[in-house]
Design a protein around this motif. Structure first.
Motif: not given
Length: 242
Positions: A34-41, A43-52, A60-63, A91-96
């Motif tokens: 589900d998280v992989r699908a969230l990331i793909a969506e 990236q397609q939508l051009g949102v600022y971030s994902i929150c999980v 790995d959420a790319g940009a 430590a696990d990569g969260a920016h926010e």
């Protein structure tokens, strides 16, 4: 990482709104697929971030930036536990990190305790990590909303945020967002989350002063930005995680 600026008076277009969105998936039954699908969506939508959820990290959420939560959704965790959760997430990569205050302390007017709770998490997740403070505005009076915002600012937070989306009292309202925005005066960002399901509701929150939106149904909201009038208020009920 800088706090987003207050939107201009002109209604933002779809791309600008997308860049205000934390595309969110916090349900208990979420899988890594589900998280992989969230990331793909995202990236397609051009949102600022994902929150999980923090247990889903690292990803790995790319940009697209990565946000997570701590002390979620009740806020009834020891401050040291919230701090450890936040530090692990960074430590696990969260920016926010979006932390939940102890709502009971706010209801009791124990503002020094609220500030200390936030400060403990801030120390564990210092800048450039962005710290958002969830105050569960629907469960608070106006006076309590102001007090919670002041405590968050005094503790060094970057944002105040309306809701977890899980509280039975409801989610974001334009009234709460406007009050939070006036209280922090542009010094902190304001995130509206919980029950924002339509484009009209999103525009209402932005007009009230929101500089970030927490959305789970992001595609539908973006698709509905030009629809008038809103199909529903969209800002009162809990949303199962935004």
């Amino acid at each position: 990482m800088s706090t987003p600026t207050t939107p201009s008076q002109a209604a933002p277009d779809r791309a600008a709104v997308a860049q205000m969105v934390d595309h969110t998936l916090l349900k208990a039954e979420v899988t890594r697929g589900d998280v992989r699908a969230l990331i793909a969506e995202a990236q397609q939508l051009g949102v600022y971030s994902i929150c999980v959820s923090p247990s889903m990290l690292p990803v790995d959420a790319g940009a697209v930036l990565v946000a997570t939560v701590c002390g979620f959704p009740s806020g009834k965790h020891h401050s040291e536990v919230k701090a450890a959760e936040a530090a692990r997430a960074v430590a696990d990569g969260a920016h926010e990190v979006d932390m939940v205050i102890d709502i009971g302390s706010a209801k009791a007017g124990e503002w020094s305790a609220v500030q200390a709770d936030i400060s403990t998490v801030r120390a564990a997740a210092p800048a450039p990590t962005v710290l958002k403070v969830i105050i569960e505005s629907a469960a608070l009076t106006d006076e309590e909303i102001v007090g919670a915002c002041r405590a968050a600012e005094a503790a060094g937070a970057d944002f105040v945020k309306t809701s977890t989306g899980f509280h039975p009292a409801g989610g974001a309202t334009a009234h709460a967002v406007a009050l939070m925005s006036r209280t922090v005066g542009g010094r902190l960002g304001v995130k509206a989350s919980g029950g924002i399901r339509t484009g009209a509701a999103a525009r209402e929150m932005i007009a009230a002063g929101a500089t970030r939106l927490g959305l789970s149904g992001t595609a539908a909201v973006l698709d509905g930005l030009d629809q008038q009038p809103p199909a529903e208020d969209g800002a009162g009920a809990a949303d199962q995680g935004y």
